[in-house]
Design an enzyme around this catalytic site. Sequence first.
Site, PDB file in Angstrom:
ATOM      1  N   ILE A 181       0.882  -1.166   0.000  1.00 35.94           N
ATOM      2  CA  ILE A 181       0.000   0.000   0.000  1.00 35.94           C
ATOM      3  C   ILE A 181       0.918   1.214   0.000  1.00 35.94           C
ATOM      4  O   ILE A 181       1.871   1.290   0.777  1.00 35.94           O
ATOM      5  CB  ILE A 181      -0.950  -0.014   1.214  1.00 35.94           C
ATOM      6  N   SER A 182       0.671   2.147  -0.906  1.00 32.20           N
ATOM      7  CA  SER A 182       1.569   3.275  -1.088  1.00 32.20           C
ATOM      8  C   SER A 182       1.615   4.173   0.143  1.00 32.20           C
ATOM      9  O   SER A 182       0.660   4.253   0.924  1.00 32.20           O
ATOM     10  CB  SER A 182       1.145   4.119  -2.298  1.00 32.20           C
ATOM     11  N   GLN A 183       2.727   4.850   0.304  1.00 31.39           N
ATOM     12  CA  GLN A 183       2.893   5.895   1.315  1.00 31.39           C
ATOM     13  C   GLN A 183       1.719   6.876   1.219  1.00 31.39           C
ATOM     14  O   GLN A 183       1.312   7.258   0.117  1.00 31.39           O
ATOM     15  CB  GLN A 183       4.215   6.597   1.037  1.00 31.39           C
TER      16      GLN A 183
END
Length: 221
Positions: free
Chosen positions: A61-63
């Site tokens: 899951i992206s920053q």
Amino acid sequence: MPDRSSDRQLMVASQIAPRGVADARVLDAMRSVPREEFVPPAQRADAYADHPLPIGSGQTISQPYIVGMMLEAAEIAPEDRVLEIGAGSGYAAAVASRLAASVCAVERIGDLARAAAARLARLGYGTVEVRHDDGTGGWPGGGSFDVILVAAAGPEVPAPLLAQLAPGGRLVMPVGPRGEAQRLTRIRRTPEGDRHEDLGAVVFVPLIGAAGYADDGAAPG
């Protein structure tokens, strides 16, 4: 599960707004979506940390800041139809659904696609539809989208995605070599033709598929 609304407020105030994301609608959307629901139980304590988190199947899951930056760059209007390539856990699609009329999300890994669809339904994100397919081919069955978001880096923007970008639409995608720094690119479809804009350096997982990079051997499920 404890209420973590204060964590969401702090995430926006300390990680996202100070880095230049200023769209009030994007910031409000990120304050509203419970990010802890979109990460594995072992990662929930770090759900609002300032870095990517593993979600299984070799994906992340992206920053939070990257999610906010991409959504702001897409300039999503309330009437827009959004296509997301690389649904992952469904988090970015959930945030985008607070900005758009509808979100169609494609995920190539079956386990992730099924889990994201179930999670979004359970949490009440009824305007999001998730499909398991090769996202480099665009939305299965075709269609036209005002915004296309690609959460993985390819060697170039896949032609099938450009074919589904509506007049006046915006496509946001990292472009560049796998495993190295890439350039976040925005394409605007104007009457004079597509306009490419460089939004800066990023590092994303590779975009795997027929119009992306070759699979590294992991079964998509």
